[in-house]
Scaffold this motif. Structure first.
Motif, PDB file in Angstrom:
ATOM      1  N   CYS A 174       0.796  -1.231   0.181  1.00 48.56           N
ATOM      2  CA  CYS A 174       0.063  -0.113  -0.115  1.00 48.56           C
ATOM      3  C   CYS A 174       0.747   1.304  -0.036  1.00 48.56           C
ATOM      4  CB  CYS A 174      -0.763  -0.090   1.298  1.00 48.56           C
ATOM      5  SG  CYS A 174      -2.261  -1.422   1.175  1.00 48.56           S
ATOM      6  N   MET A 175       1.865   1.419   0.602  1.00 52.75           N
ATOM      7  CA  MET A 175       2.775   2.282   0.564  1.00 52.75           C
ATOM      8  C   MET A 175       3.451   2.367  -0.443  1.00 52.75           C
ATOM      9  SD  MET A 175       4.796   2.489   4.495  1.00 52.75           S
ATOM     10  CE  MET A 175       5.577   0.772   4.487  1.00 52.75           C
ATOM     11  N   GLU A 178       1.140   4.316  -2.779  1.00 53.55           N
ATOM     12  CA  GLU A 178       1.018   5.687  -2.610  1.00 53.55           C
ATOM     13  C   GLU A 178       2.138   6.426  -3.194  1.00 53.55           C
ATOM     14  OE1 GLU A 178      -1.330   5.599   1.660  1.00 53.55           O
ATOM     15  OE2 GLU A 178       0.932   5.474   1.652  1.00 53.55           O
ATOM     16  N   HIS A 179       3.619   5.774  -3.174  1.00 54.46           N
ATOM     17  CA  HIS A 179       4.410   6.390  -3.828  1.00 54.46           C
ATOM     18  C   HIS A 179       4.447   6.296  -5.247  1.00 54.46           C
ATOM     19  CE1 HIS A 179       6.826   6.485   0.007  1.00 54.46           C
ATOM     20  NE2 HIS A 179       7.761   6.861  -0.513  1.00 54.46           N
ATOM     21  N   GLY A 181       1.763   7.143  -6.886  1.00 55.79           N
ATOM     22  CA  GLY A 181       0.693   8.116  -7.135  1.00 55.79           C
ATOM     23  C   GLY A 181      -0.871   7.316  -7.037  1.00 55.79           C
ATOM     24  N   ALA A 183      -2.702   6.448  -4.404  1.00 57.65           N
ATOM     25  CA  ALA A 183      -3.408   6.637  -3.188  1.00 57.65           C
ATOM     26  C   ALA A 183      -4.856   6.044  -3.003  1.00 57.65           C
ATOM     27  CB  ALA A 183      -3.265   8.134  -2.669  1.00 57.65           C
ATOM     28  N   GLU A 184      -5.515   6.458  -3.954  1.00 57.16           N
ATOM     29  CA  GLU A 184      -6.924   5.718  -3.609  1.00 57.16           C
ATOM     30  C   GLU A 184      -7.016   4.227  -3.760  1.00 57.16           C
ATOM     31  OE1 GLU A 184     -11.292   6.160  -5.951  1.00 57.16           O
ATOM     32  OE2 GLU A 184      -9.599   7.531  -6.540  1.00 57.16           O
ATOM     33  N   THR A 185      -6.334   3.514  -4.652  1.00 58.25           N
ATOM     34  CA  THR A 185      -6.183   2.152  -4.859  1.00 58.25           C
ATOM     35  C   THR A 185      -5.570   1.717  -3.073  1.00 58.25           C
ATOM     36  OG1 THR A 185      -5.635   2.143  -7.167  1.00 58.25           O
ATOM     37  CG2 THR A 185      -5.317   0.119  -5.550  1.00 58.25           C
ATOM     38  N   ALA A 186      -4.654   2.384  -2.761  1.00 61.63           N
ATOM     39  CA  ALA A 186      -4.156   1.971  -1.442  1.00 61.63           C
ATOM     40  C   ALA A 186      -5.030   2.081  -0.263  1.00 61.63           C
ATOM     41  CB  ALA A 186      -2.979   2.837  -1.249  1.00 61.63           C
ATOM     42  N   ALA A 187      -5.663   3.097  -0.297  1.00 63.60           N
ATOM     43  CA  ALA A 187      -6.755   3.482   0.646  1.00 63.60           C
ATOM     44  C   ALA A 187      -7.853   2.286   0.346  1.00 63.60           C
ATOM     45  CB  ALA A 187      -7.444   4.669   0.246  1.00 63.60           C
ATOM     46  N   ARG A 190      -6.351  -1.001   2.092  1.00 68.26           N
ATOM     47  CA  ARG A 190      -6.341  -0.851   3.521  1.00 68.26           C
ATOM     48  C   ARG A 190      -7.832  -1.108   4.196  1.00 68.26           C
ATOM     49  NH1 ARG A 190      -2.393   3.518   2.957  1.00 68.26           N
ATOM     50  NH2 ARG A 190      -0.271   2.705   3.636  1.00 68.26           N
ATOM     51  N   ALA A 229     -12.950   4.149  -1.054  1.00 63.80           N
ATOM     52  CA  ALA A 229     -11.687   4.781  -0.469  1.00 63.80           C
ATOM     53  C   ALA A 229     -12.184   5.752   0.376  1.00 63.80           C
ATOM     54  CB  ALA A 229     -10.885   5.178  -1.689  1.00 63.80           C
TER      55      ALA A 229
END
Length: 231
Positions: A174-175, A178-179, A181, A183-187, A190, A229
């Motif tokens: 997930c980090m 975010e790196h 770009g 972030a929505e997928t990572a959220a 999570r 998200a």
């Protein structure tokens, strides 16, 4: 845009939790092409160095790497780096005092630079404050590259048994998102992971359940369809 990321599955439970992580990222629609490379005992078993040059070249070229746990010895070079940095910043703390301060007030720390053994002790302690090693992701960020991994080791005693918790590597992924770009997928990942753990169903045995590594990942993936998200 599709991103190419170096992937090192690792040793012990590494391949299992890596595949579990990749299955969740695929279900989340993460646009990543994985460039698989070897390191650690897996590389040695194939007659290569513990850290093959082609693996280093791949990381340097792609700039991002997701790594499963490895079983590797550490060289003496780190000690000289540690001494030089400590001298430069005029900082020093005993590991026992640092451990106590981490428990009393972890927010007083920004960066803790330590050798392998003490770092292992302190990272285990810190992981215990947030639920255990199974929940502790890690990232090594350099000037040109970033390597994402789970804090825990390769756990060879349970390798191949489909019982390991993939959460730490999944959170590291997930980090990585975010790196990149994303972030929505990572959220979304999570949020799905959190929902599963809070429900307590289809979780691995370290969380009080009976699900295997792959079943845990499948359960997270299914929840992606019904999780938005966080705003």
């Amino acid at each position: 845009m599709t991103h190419t990321v170096t992937l090192i599955p690792g040793d012990g439970i590494g391949p299992a939790i890596t595949e579990a992580t990749l299955s969740v990222l695929a279900a989340a629609g993460a646009p990543i092409d994985w460039e698989r490379r070897e390191a650690g005992l897996t590389a040695a078993e194939h007659g290569n160095d513990l850290l093959p040059q082609e693996t280093l070249d791949s990381i340097e070229r792609n700039r991002f790497c997701l790594k499963g746990p490895l079983t590797t010895p550490i060289g003496a070079g780190f000690r000289s780096i540690n001494v030089a940095l400590r001298k430069h910043f005029d900082l020093y703390a005993n590991v026992d005092a640092t451990a106590m301060q981490l428990v009393l007030d972890p927010y007083q720390f920004d960066v803790i630079f330590t050798e392998n053994m003490f770092g292992d002790i302190l990272s285990d302690l810190a992981a215990g404050l947030v639920g255990g090693l199974g929940f502790a992701p890690g990232v090594n960020i350099g000037k040109d590259v970033a390597l994402f991994e789970a804090v825990h080791g390769s756990a060879p005693d349970i390798a191949g048994r489909n019982v390991a918790n993939p959460t730490a590597l999944l959170l590291a992924a997930c980090m990585l998102l975010e790196h990149l770009g994303l972030a929505e997928t990572a959220a979304r990942v999570r949020a799905s992971l959190r929902a599963l753990v809070e429900e307590g169903h289809a979780v691995t045995r370290d969380l009080g359940g009976t699900a295997g590594t792959s079943e845990f990942a499948d359960a997270v993936s299914r929840r992606l369809e019904n999780v938005d998200a966080p705003v």
